[in-house]
Motif scaffolding. Sequence first.
Motif, PDB file in Angstrom:
ATOM      1  N   GLU A  30       0.834  -0.552   0.008  1.00 46.34           N
ATOM      2  CA  GLU A  30      -0.114   0.107   0.187  1.00 46.34           C
ATOM      3  C   GLU A  30       1.257   1.411  -0.099  1.00 46.34           C
ATOM      4  N   MET A  31       2.116   1.356   0.171  1.00 46.65           N
ATOM      5  CA  MET A  31       2.962   2.518   0.938  1.00 46.65           C
ATOM      6  C   MET A  31       3.727   2.665  -0.382  1.00 46.65           C
ATOM      7  N   LEU A  32       4.076   1.309  -0.809  1.00 45.57           N
ATOM      8  CA  LEU A  32       4.261   1.349  -2.661  1.00 45.57           C
ATOM      9  C   LEU A  32       3.533   2.447  -3.608  1.00 45.57           C
ATOM     10  N   ARG A  33       2.899   1.728  -3.406  1.00 49.24           N
ATOM     11  CA  ARG A  33       0.974   1.468  -4.712  1.00 49.24           C
ATOM     12  C   ARG A  33       1.005   3.793  -4.294  1.00 49.24           C
ATOM     13  N   VAL A  72      -5.647   5.808   1.301  1.00 47.19           N
ATOM     14  CA  VAL A  72      -4.661   5.278   0.277  1.00 47.19           C
ATOM     15  C   VAL A  72      -5.725   4.600  -0.854  1.00 47.19           C
ATOM     16  N   LEU A  73      -5.432   4.873  -2.033  1.00 45.82           N
ATOM     17  CA  LEU A  73      -6.017   4.123  -2.955  1.00 45.82           C
ATOM     18  C   LEU A  73      -6.349   3.363  -3.059  1.00 45.82           C
ATOM     19  N   ILE A  74      -7.486   2.801  -3.570  1.00 40.48           N
ATOM     20  CA  ILE A  74      -7.997   1.157  -3.593  1.00 40.48           C
ATOM     21  C   ILE A  74      -7.890   0.523  -5.253  1.00 40.48           C
ATOM     22  N   ALA A  75      -6.538  -0.020  -4.827  1.00 37.64           N
ATOM     23  CA  ALA A  75      -6.139  -0.965  -5.715  1.00 37.64           C
ATOM     24  C   ALA A  75      -6.976  -1.545  -6.115  1.00 37.64           C
ATOM     25  N   ASP A  76      -7.199  -1.992  -7.968  1.00 34.13           N
ATOM     26  CA  ASP A  76      -8.351  -2.584  -8.705  1.00 34.13           C
ATOM     27  C   ASP A  76      -9.676  -2.826  -7.928  1.00 34.13           C
ATOM     28  N   ARG A  77      -9.994  -1.357  -7.540  1.00 34.44           N
ATOM     29  CA  ARG A  77     -11.157  -1.454  -6.341  1.00 34.44           C
ATOM     30  C   ARG A  77     -11.921  -2.574  -7.073  1.00 34.44           C
ATOM     31  N   LYS A 105     -11.099   6.732  -2.763  1.00 35.78           N
ATOM     32  CA  LYS A 105      -9.592   5.906  -1.926  1.00 35.78           C
ATOM     33  C   LYS A 105     -10.411   5.601   0.082  1.00 35.78           C
ATOM     34  N   THR A 106      -9.289   4.768   0.258  1.00 42.62           N
ATOM     35  CA  THR A 106      -9.963   4.158   2.211  1.00 42.62           C
ATOM     36  C   THR A 106      -8.867   4.567   2.506  1.00 42.62           C
ATOM     37  N   GLN A 107      -9.104   4.251   4.170  1.00 42.63           N
ATOM     38  CA  GLN A 107      -8.099   3.801   5.393  1.00 42.63           C
ATOM     39  C   GLN A 107      -6.925   2.764   4.606  1.00 42.63           C
ATOM     40  N   LEU A 108      -5.517   2.914   5.624  1.00 38.32           N
ATOM     41  CA  LEU A 108      -4.393   1.788   5.212  1.00 38.32           C
ATOM     42  C   LEU A 108      -4.899   0.355   6.103  1.00 38.32           C
TER      43      LEU A 108
END
Length: 277
Positions: free
Chosen positions: A46-49, A103-108, A230-233
Amino acid sequence: MRVLPAIILAVALMLLPGIWFALKWALSEEGFEGAAVDSTARIEIEMLRQQIEDLQVRLSDLRSEVARLPVGGASAPATADADGEQEIWAQTPGADLDYAQVVLIADRTNVNQGLQVAGGSYLSEKLGRPREDLNDNCQPMTNPDLKAKLITEQVGPIRVSMLQPAITSLKVVFENIRSVDPDLYARINTAGALCVRRIRGTQNSLSTHSYGLAVDLNIDGQLDNFTDGKTQLGLTIIADFFNDEGWVWGAGFRREDSMHFEISRRQLDQWLAEGKL
């Protein structure tokens, strides 16, 4: 001169696909297996994203800077840090882990890995209605069969009112989180579970909250912004544990609601087959 920024831009653009490919592999089944053992790896992903998202913004800014420079002319003076060195990229913030950071939600659209919501109509068909008269406010459950299975108790770090099988399942989710990541477990908060009301904007449609089969969670009591992608880590980590127990995450909804977790149709059907509902 325009040469140096252009070189930096070209190198960054060449590196970005490689970074993104590595991230996609890490999130695939081969690169990421099981919530119970990969909580730390998920945090790093998540940090890398987030860093990739920041890099994309910075690339866009650099394109604009290059475009404004006159050909063959002098560029604007570069800023310098405390040691007098030129600063081209600002350091990415967030060196210390914060489960509440956004953080961004990947492949939501694929976060639920094939699990489907039950939906108000299906719930009404299988369980009956929790009460007949509905409005936009939370009201008590009056259906005697459902009310007999309604439990209010402390479940892990939160106190909720839900149907008995959902309470039992939620206990498993929280115990798994506690055993793997006690720091995250201690920061989980709730924005509510049972709420018998119609879905706002409708005349008589029911949400899963009306059946005590859904719960809204957050980190440190900080509510997530609705429908921003987006959402919380911490919620991205929690979601894996819920998925393992057959819960759907609202981050995958058309109108993203990443605080929301509800029982999937598959899990509901299993409980019905076992006589738990």
